[in-house]
Write a protein that holds these residues in place. Sequence first.
Motif, PDB file in Angstrom:
ATOM      1  N   LEU A   1       0.845  -1.202   0.000  1.00 34.34           N
ATOM      2  CA  LEU A   1       0.000   0.000   0.000  1.00 34.34           C
ATOM      3  C   LEU A   1       0.877   1.248   0.000  1.00 34.34           C
ATOM      4  O   LEU A   1       0.570   2.244  -0.649  1.00 34.34           O
ATOM      5  N   ALA A   2       1.990   1.195   0.739  1.00 32.58           N
ATOM      6  CA  ALA A   2       2.912   2.335   0.758  1.00 32.58           C
ATOM      7  C   ALA A   2       3.547   2.545  -0.612  1.00 32.58           C
ATOM      8  O   ALA A   2       3.730   3.685  -1.062  1.00 32.58           O
ATOM      9  N   TYR A   3       3.890   1.446  -1.308  1.00 29.95           N
ATOM     10  CA  TYR A   3       4.448   1.577  -2.661  1.00 29.95           C
ATOM     11  C   TYR A   3       3.441   2.247  -3.595  1.00 29.95           C
ATOM     12  O   TYR A   3       3.814   3.075  -4.438  1.00 29.95           O
ATOM     13  N   LEU A   4       2.171   1.896  -3.458  1.00 34.85           N
ATOM     14  CA  LEU A   4       1.153   2.524  -4.301  1.00 34.85           C
ATOM     15  C   LEU A   4       1.074   4.020  -4.011  1.00 34.85           C
ATOM     16  O   LEU A   4       1.029   4.843  -4.941  1.00 34.85           O
ATOM     17  N   LEU A   5       1.059   4.398  -2.725  1.00 42.14           N
ATOM     18  CA  LEU A   5       0.990   5.815  -2.379  1.00 42.14           C
ATOM     19  C   LEU A   5       2.200   6.568  -2.928  1.00 42.14           C
ATOM     20  O   LEU A   5       2.080   7.705  -3.395  1.00 42.14           O
ATOM     21  N   GLN A   6       3.387   5.938  -2.876  1.00 37.27           N
ATOM     22  CA  GLN A   6       4.587   6.591  -3.388  1.00 37.27           C
ATOM     23  C   GLN A   6       4.518   6.793  -4.899  1.00 37.27           C
ATOM     24  O   GLN A   6       5.085   7.752  -5.433  1.00 37.27           O
ATOM     25  N   SER A   7       3.844   5.879  -5.590  1.00 41.07           N
ATOM     26  CA  SER A   7       3.801   5.965  -7.056  1.00 41.07           C
ATOM     27  C   SER A   7       2.909   7.092  -7.553  1.00 41.07           C
ATOM     28  O   SER A   7       3.073   7.563  -8.683  1.00 41.07           O
ATOM     29  N   ILE A   8       1.954   7.546  -6.734  1.00 38.23           N
ATOM     30  CA  ILE A   8       0.951   8.505  -7.212  1.00 38.23           C
ATOM     31  C   ILE A   8       1.593   9.798  -7.689  1.00 38.23           C
ATOM     32  O   ILE A   8       1.272  10.313  -8.763  1.00 38.23           O
ATOM     33  N   GLU A   9       2.528  10.328  -6.897  1.00 35.36           N
ATOM     34  CA  GLU A   9       3.124  11.624  -7.221  1.00 35.36           C
ATOM     35  C   GLU A   9       3.795  11.612  -8.585  1.00 35.36           C
ATOM     36  O   GLU A   9       3.793  12.613  -9.302  1.00 35.36           O
ATOM     37  N   HIS A  10       4.377  10.475  -8.966  1.00 39.55           N
ATOM     38  CA  HIS A  10       5.123  10.404 -10.222  1.00 39.55           C
ATOM     39  C   HIS A  10       4.232   9.996 -11.400  1.00 39.55           C
ATOM     40  O   HIS A  10       4.467  10.436 -12.531  1.00 39.55           O
TER      41      HIS A  10
END
Length: 399
Positions: free
Chosen positions: A216-225
Amino acid sequence: MTHPFPPPTIKSFERLQASDGLLINAERWSKAHEYHRLRQNTHYQCLNQPGIVCGLGVRVIPAPRQVEAKYRDGRWVQIQPGIAIDVAGNLIVVPKAYDFPIDLEVVSTEPITIYLVVSYVDPDELRRGQSRDIVQETYRIDQKNSTLESHEIELCRILLQPGQNTITQPADVFFPGYQNIDLRYRRHAQARPQTNIAIAQVNHSDSECARNFFNLAYLLQSIEHLYPSLRGIDEPGQVSLSENIQDYDLLYLTGQEALSFNSIEFESLKNYLNFGGILLVDAPQNANALIDSTHALAQQLENPLKPLEELQRSHPLRTKPFLFAALPNVNQNFIRLLIGGGIILVIGDLASAWGLDRELNLPRVAIRTAQEFGINILHYAWRRRQYIGLQQEDNTGKW
């Protein structure tokens, strides 16, 4: 949950009405200029988020020569000149290098994190010995071992061990250790996203309920990019349905076993969905008990689940912001998706492809495709909550 960058207060502006013969005194002069300052700050708050604009580096230095001998230790740093903007839209200018001692002590047996922060200082709030025609806007540097206040801008953090004094530069800036300057969490000023998404994992009576938490953290990190119009709020939370869940835009639930909620949890979930929240149930292909109980839950809520294929081809889960004809393939199986009310049932363990698998064998294209579809789900969750919220009595602050 506190929004990291709240919108400005909704309040009408007042400005000086000029007319022939108007007498200008100090109060009226100040009011005329305060109007322009507030407009500028509000403009920044509406369109941008706070952070560092440039500079404000932090380096380790020897103790300055003018310092008393007892303070000549290895815990001095120097903040480099730079500019930042805070959450209220105030410009913070550090015009020259500033030497600063890290003098907080570790009183426990466990390491503590020290935060070095800068904040804006309004000269009108300072005590001055004499009146001056010109005053300089200034700043304040602080060290603290507690949560940052909203008006503070982080310059660096340092993980201090008990009994250790000397602070050093890290050997690897991406993986700083104890006593090292850590710059990885500095926020930079940038355009404000349309919304900030908060998600949480639902903890329930299933030993497998947390297996995808780190993804879930990886998904949140991907949003900005991948889709900068959205932004993830920090790390995913962990909640049970008996807690306050209204702060989250999406609740993620997984496992193998059938769902079983008591009356309090059921009512809490029902209210959450009615106010626009999304429950994402991510089931492995063979999790028949979880799949069947999710269907039963949707029936109980009077919103039976329908396959995405039976809905309009332009359904936002398929088209916004990323376009999908076939749904993502996870471990050689295409996922299936069903939706009803605020419940989304994904069959195929989608979240297992949002991050790094244990063997590091998952192809990059599989991760990226799964993340893009995950962003479609988050985008749908935001829009659903926004549209429902805008039809409520008080939607102040909803973006």
